[in-house]
Design a protein around this motif. Structure first.
Motif, PDB file in Angstrom:
ATOM      1  N   GLY A 149      11.094-103.149  53.661  1.00  0.00           N
ATOM      2  CA  GLY A 149      10.632-102.578  54.918  1.00  0.00           C
ATOM      3  C   GLY A 149      11.133-101.169  55.163  1.00  0.00           C
ATOM      4  N   GLU A 150      11.330-100.409  54.093  1.00  0.00           N
ATOM      5  CA  GLU A 150      11.879 -99.071  54.220  1.00  0.00           C
ATOM      6  C   GLU A 150      10.904 -97.980  53.782  1.00  0.00           C
ATOM      7  OE1 GLU A 150      15.493 -98.984  52.054  1.00  0.00           O
ATOM      8  OE2 GLU A 150      16.582-100.304  53.423  1.00  0.00           O
ATOM      9  N   VAL A 151       9.636 -98.304  53.667  1.00  0.00           N
ATOM     10  CA  VAL A 151       8.638 -97.306  53.252  1.00  0.00           C
ATOM     11  C   VAL A 151       8.146 -96.546  54.472  1.00  0.00           C
ATOM     12  CG1 VAL A 151       6.396 -96.928  52.183  1.00  0.00           C
ATOM     13  CG2 VAL A 151       7.948 -98.665  51.249  1.00  0.00           C
ATOM     14  N   ASP A 152       8.378 -95.252  54.465  1.00  0.00           N
ATOM     15  CA  ASP A 152       7.880 -94.361  55.516  1.00  0.00           C
ATOM     16  C   ASP A 152       6.709 -93.596  54.918  1.00  0.00           C
ATOM     17  OD1 ASP A 152       7.347 -92.295  57.306  1.00  0.00           O
ATOM     18  OD2 ASP A 152       9.434 -92.150  57.947  1.00  0.00           O
ATOM     19  N   PHE A 153       5.481 -93.900  55.328  1.00  0.00           N
ATOM     20  CA  PHE A 153       4.298 -93.321  54.695  1.00  0.00           C
ATOM     21  C   PHE A 153       4.207 -91.815  54.917  1.00  0.00           C
ATOM     22  CE2 PHE A 153       3.134 -97.787  54.994  1.00  0.00           C
ATOM     23  CZ  PHE A 153       2.629 -98.012  53.723  1.00  0.00           C
ATOM     24  N   LYS A 154       4.736 -91.334  56.033  1.00  0.00           N
ATOM     25  CA  LYS A 154       4.741 -89.887  56.247  1.00  0.00           C
ATOM     26  C   LYS A 154       5.638 -89.197  55.233  1.00  0.00           C
ATOM     27  CE  LYS A 154       5.757 -86.305  59.670  1.00  0.00           C
ATOM     28  NZ  LYS A 154       6.247 -86.003  61.035  1.00  0.00           N
ATOM     29  N   ARG A 155       6.846 -89.736  55.054  1.00  0.00           N
ATOM     30  CA  ARG A 155       7.762 -89.170  54.064  1.00  0.00           C
ATOM     31  C   ARG A 155       7.243 -89.393  52.650  1.00  0.00           C
ATOM     32  NH1 ARG A 155      13.844 -90.887  55.035  1.00  0.00           N
ATOM     33  NH2 ARG A 155      14.021 -89.392  53.322  1.00  0.00           N
ATOM     34  N   LEU A 156       6.529 -90.510  52.428  1.00  0.00           N
ATOM     35  CA  LEU A 156       5.940 -90.771  51.119  1.00  0.00           C
ATOM     36  C   LEU A 156       4.896 -89.710  50.781  1.00  0.00           C
ATOM     37  CD1 LEU A 156       5.606 -92.607  48.637  1.00  0.00           C
ATOM     38  CD2 LEU A 156       3.937 -93.931  49.957  1.00  0.00           C
ATOM     39  N   TYR A 157       4.094 -89.337  51.777  1.00  0.00           N
ATOM     40  CA  TYR A 157       3.091 -88.283  51.573  1.00  0.00           C
ATOM     41  C   TYR A 157       3.768 -86.949  51.268  1.00  0.00           C
ATOM     42  CZ  TYR A 157      -0.467 -84.797  52.682  1.00  0.00           C
ATOM     43  OH  TYR A 157      -1.318 -83.711  52.639  1.00  0.00           O
ATOM     44  N   GLU A 158       4.828 -86.628  52.026  1.00  0.00           N
ATOM     45  CA  GLU A 158       5.546 -85.382  51.792  1.00  0.00           C
ATOM     46  C   GLU A 158       6.182 -85.365  50.404  1.00  0.00           C
ATOM     47  OE1 GLU A 158       8.322 -85.271  54.974  1.00  0.00           O
ATOM     48  OE2 GLU A 158       6.841 -84.652  56.492  1.00  0.00           O
ATOM     49  N   ALA A 159       6.743 -86.504  49.996  1.00  0.00           N
ATOM     50  CA  ALA A 159       7.362 -86.590  48.677  1.00  0.00           C
ATOM     51  C   ALA A 159       6.321 -86.443  47.570  1.00  0.00           C
ATOM     52  CB  ALA A 159       8.101 -87.921  48.528  1.00  0.00           C
ATOM     53  N   ALA A 160       5.147 -87.072  47.768  1.00  0.00           N
ATOM     54  CA  ALA A 160       4.085 -86.962  46.773  1.00  0.00           C
ATOM     55  C   ALA A 160       3.597 -85.519  46.651  1.00  0.00           C
ATOM     56  CB  ALA A 160       2.921 -87.887  47.141  1.00  0.00           C
ATOM     57  N   THR A 161       3.462 -84.841  47.805  1.00  0.00           N
ATOM     58  CA  THR A 161       3.028 -83.441  47.787  1.00  0.00           C
ATOM     59  C   THR A 161       4.049 -82.559  47.078  1.00  0.00           C
ATOM     60  OG1 THR A 161       1.888 -83.767  49.895  1.00  0.00           O
ATOM     61  CG2 THR A 161       2.324 -81.501  49.224  1.00  0.00           C
ATOM     62  N   GLU A 162       5.326 -82.749  47.419  1.00  0.00           N
ATOM     63  CA  GLU A 162       6.372 -81.959  46.771  1.00  0.00           C
ATOM     64  C   GLU A 162       6.454 -82.267  45.280  1.00  0.00           C
ATOM     65  OE1 GLU A 162      11.190 -81.085  47.190  1.00  0.00           O
ATOM     66  OE2 GLU A 162      10.156 -82.405  48.617  1.00  0.00           O
ATOM     67  N   GLY A 163       6.271 -83.551  44.917  1.00  0.00           N
ATOM     68  CA  GLY A 163       6.283 -83.921  43.502  1.00  0.00           C
ATOM     69  C   GLY A 163       5.149 -83.275  42.737  1.00  0.00           C
ATOM     70  N   ALA A 164       3.964 -83.192  43.369  1.00  0.00           N
ATOM     71  CA  ALA A 164       2.819 -82.551  42.716  1.00  0.00           C
ATOM     72  C   ALA A 164       3.088 -81.071  42.477  1.00  0.00           C
ATOM     73  CB  ALA A 164       1.573 -82.729  43.576  1.00  0.00           C
ATOM     74  N   ILE A 165       3.719 -80.419  43.451  1.00  0.00           N
ATOM     75  CA  ILE A 165       4.039 -78.995  43.304  1.00  0.00           C
ATOM     76  C   ILE A 165       5.050 -78.783  42.188  1.00  0.00           C
ATOM     77  CG2 ILE A 165       5.084 -77.001  44.457  1.00  0.00           C
ATOM     78  CD1 ILE A 165       3.955 -78.085  47.090  1.00  0.00           C
ATOM     79  N   GLN A 166       6.103 -79.602  42.170  1.00  0.00           N
ATOM     80  CA  GLN A 166       7.118 -79.467  41.121  1.00  0.00           C
ATOM     81  C   GLN A 166       6.536 -79.770  39.747  1.00  0.00           C
ATOM     82  OE1 GLN A 166      10.504 -81.862  42.124  1.00  0.00           O
ATOM     83  NE2 GLN A 166      11.071 -80.619  43.900  1.00  0.00           N
ATOM     84  N   THR A 167       5.678 -80.792  39.675  1.00  0.00           N
ATOM     85  CA  THR A 167       5.055 -81.131  38.396  1.00  0.00           C
ATOM     86  C   THR A 167       4.175 -79.997  37.904  1.00  0.00           C
ATOM     87  OG1 THR A 167       5.073 -83.481  38.982  1.00  0.00           O
ATOM     88  CG2 THR A 167       3.592 -82.798  37.206  1.00  0.00           C
ATOM     89  N   SER A 168       3.443 -79.374  38.819  1.00  0.00           N
ATOM     90  CA  SER A 168       2.581 -78.244  38.445  1.00  0.00           C
ATOM     91  C   SER A 168       3.409 -77.102  37.886  1.00  0.00           C
ATOM     92  CB  SER A 168       1.788 -77.760  39.664  1.00  0.00           C
ATOM     93  OG  SER A 168       0.969 -78.791  40.177  1.00  0.00           O
ATOM     94  N   SER A 169       4.563 -76.837  38.502  1.00  0.00           N
ATOM     95  CA  SER A 169       5.432 -75.762  38.004  1.00  0.00           C
ATOM     96  C   SER A 169       5.920 -76.069  36.593  1.00  0.00           C
ATOM     97  CB  SER A 169       6.633 -75.588  38.946  1.00  0.00           C
ATOM     98  OG  SER A 169       6.207 -75.288  40.256  1.00  0.00           O
ATOM     99  N   VAL A 170       6.321 -77.329  36.370  1.00  0.00           N
ATOM    100  CA  VAL A 170       6.797 -77.717  35.040  1.00  0.00           C
ATOM    101  C   VAL A 170       5.670 -77.636  34.018  1.00  0.00           C
ATOM    102  CG1 VAL A 170       7.727 -79.621  33.672  1.00  0.00           C
ATOM    103  CG2 VAL A 170       8.636 -79.171  35.952  1.00  0.00           C
ATOM    104  N   MET A 171       4.463 -78.079  34.408  1.00  0.00           N
ATOM    105  CA  MET A 171       3.342 -78.074  33.468  1.00  0.00           C
ATOM    106  C   MET A 171       2.923 -76.658  33.085  1.00  0.00           C
ATOM    107  SD  MET A 171       2.981 -81.097  32.669  1.00  0.00           S
ATOM    108  CE  MET A 171       1.590 -80.815  31.577  1.00  0.00           C
ATOM    109  N   LEU A 172       3.111 -75.696  33.988  1.00  0.00           N
ATOM    110  CA  LEU A 172       2.849 -74.298  33.638  1.00  0.00           C
ATOM    111  C   LEU A 172       3.788 -73.851  32.517  1.00  0.00           C
ATOM    112  CD1 LEU A 172       2.276 -72.631  37.139  1.00  0.00           C
ATOM    113  CD2 LEU A 172       0.579 -72.992  35.344  1.00  0.00           C
ATOM    114  N   LEU A 173       5.049 -74.266  32.619  1.00  0.00           N
ATOM    115  CA  LEU A 173       6.001 -73.940  31.560  1.00  0.00           C
ATOM    116  C   LEU A 173       5.623 -74.630  30.254  1.00  0.00           C
ATOM    117  CD1 LEU A 173       9.350 -74.231  33.571  1.00  0.00           C
ATOM    118  CD2 LEU A 173       8.113 -72.160  32.968  1.00  0.00           C
ATOM    119  N   VAL A 174       5.223 -75.908  30.364  1.00  0.00           N
ATOM    120  CA  VAL A 174       4.822 -76.653  29.158  1.00  0.00           C
ATOM    121  C   VAL A 174       3.599 -76.004  28.513  1.00  0.00           C
ATOM    122  CG1 VAL A 174       3.949 -78.856  28.309  1.00  0.00           C
ATOM    123  CG2 VAL A 174       5.800 -78.812  29.987  1.00  0.00           C
ATOM    124  N   ALA A 175       2.619 -75.590  29.330  1.00  0.00           N
ATOM    125  CA  ALA A 175       1.405 -74.954  28.805  1.00  0.00           C
ATOM    126  C   ALA A 175       1.746 -73.658  28.078  1.00  0.00           C
ATOM    127  CB  ALA A 175       0.426 -74.688  29.943  1.00  0.00           C
TER     128      ALA A 175
END
Length: 251
Positions: A161-187
């Motif tokens: 019972g500890e899932v906060d969907f608002k924070r989950l959305y923020e975490a997913a958005t931040e994760g997508a941004i960080q992943t994109s930065s890493v993938m630019l380096l990989v590319a």
């Protein structure tokens, strides 16, 4: 010590994933109270993340095993001892640094708290079993294991019972941004690796090494230095590909 705890945290098999995923959380925890500098927290994160590719499951080991037709199990077994030794000395360095700088002790060891926490986190402890069991059982690949970990974490979070969907959305958005930065380096590293392959620079380097020495230990030392240097510019998979292409015939 938080620094020591990072040395024995769960490994993802990737140094980049450890630094980008867990590092953000741990650095914030260490610097929130002002007891640790951001430089020290970043150094602990960078140093401890390098253990990820050494202790199984290791993504670079799997990649190299496929390229060289080696045994993944044997590579995993070979990585346990150096990984544990590296983790031990990293914890020792963190401990000595903490004593010299008089870092505060967050909480002394208490066996009753350990038992209480273990009961409360019983479901969370199933995550390594689910992930590693799925990978070694052949149910999922290493990449699919990451997705399985996310799904299992969400289910366990819902149970607690500890899932906060608002924070989950923020975490997913931040994760997508960080992943994109890493993938630019990989590319970028993949493009550089393609260029080096087309120009046959690895083969030329291999020829130079064999002209210099045929001693297998000297060749191994040179390759390690070579990996250290190209690791500044290339992703680990691209670097391993170059080493495999340019690998000279074993003496």
């Amino acid at each position: 010590l938080v620094g020591s705890e990072m040395c024995i945290r769960d490994r993802s098999g990737s140094a980049v994933a450890d630094a980008a995923g867990i590092g953000k959380i741990i650095i914030d925890m260490m610097t929130r109270t002002g007891h640790y500098t951001r430089g020290y927290a970043a150094a602990i994160t960078a140093a401890s993340a390098t253990i990820g590719p050494i202790i199984p499951p290791s993504i670079p080991m799997i990649v190299y095993a496929v390229m060289s037709q080696s045994s993944v199990v044997q590579l995993f077994v070979a990585g346990i001892v150096p990984g544990v030794i590296g983790g031990f000395f990293l914890m020792l360095a963190a401990y000595i640094t903490a004593r010299r700088r008089n870092f505060p002790v967050e909480e002394t060891f208490n066996l009753a708290n350990v038992r209480k926490t273990a009961r409360e986190a019983a479901l969370a402890f199933l995550l390594p079993v689910i992930i590693l069991g799925g990978i070694f059982g052949g149910v999922v690949t290493a990449t699919e294991g990451a997705g399985l970990a996310v799904v299992a974490s969400l289910v366990i979070g819902l149970v607690y019972g500890e899932v906060d969907f608002k924070r989950l959305y923020e975490a997913a958005t931040e994760g997508a941004i960080q992943t994109s930065s890493v993938m630019l380096l990989v590319a970028a590293s993949v493009l550089l690796g393609e260029f080096l392959t087309v120009e046959q620079l690895p083969q030329k380097i291999a020829g130079s090494i064999m002209d210099f020495t045929n001693n297998k230990y000297a060749v191994l030392a040179i390759l390690n230095v070579f990996l250290l240097v190209i690791g500044f510019f290339l992703h680990s998979v691209a670097a391993l590909s170059l080493i495999h292409i340019s690998e000279p015939t074993r003496p």
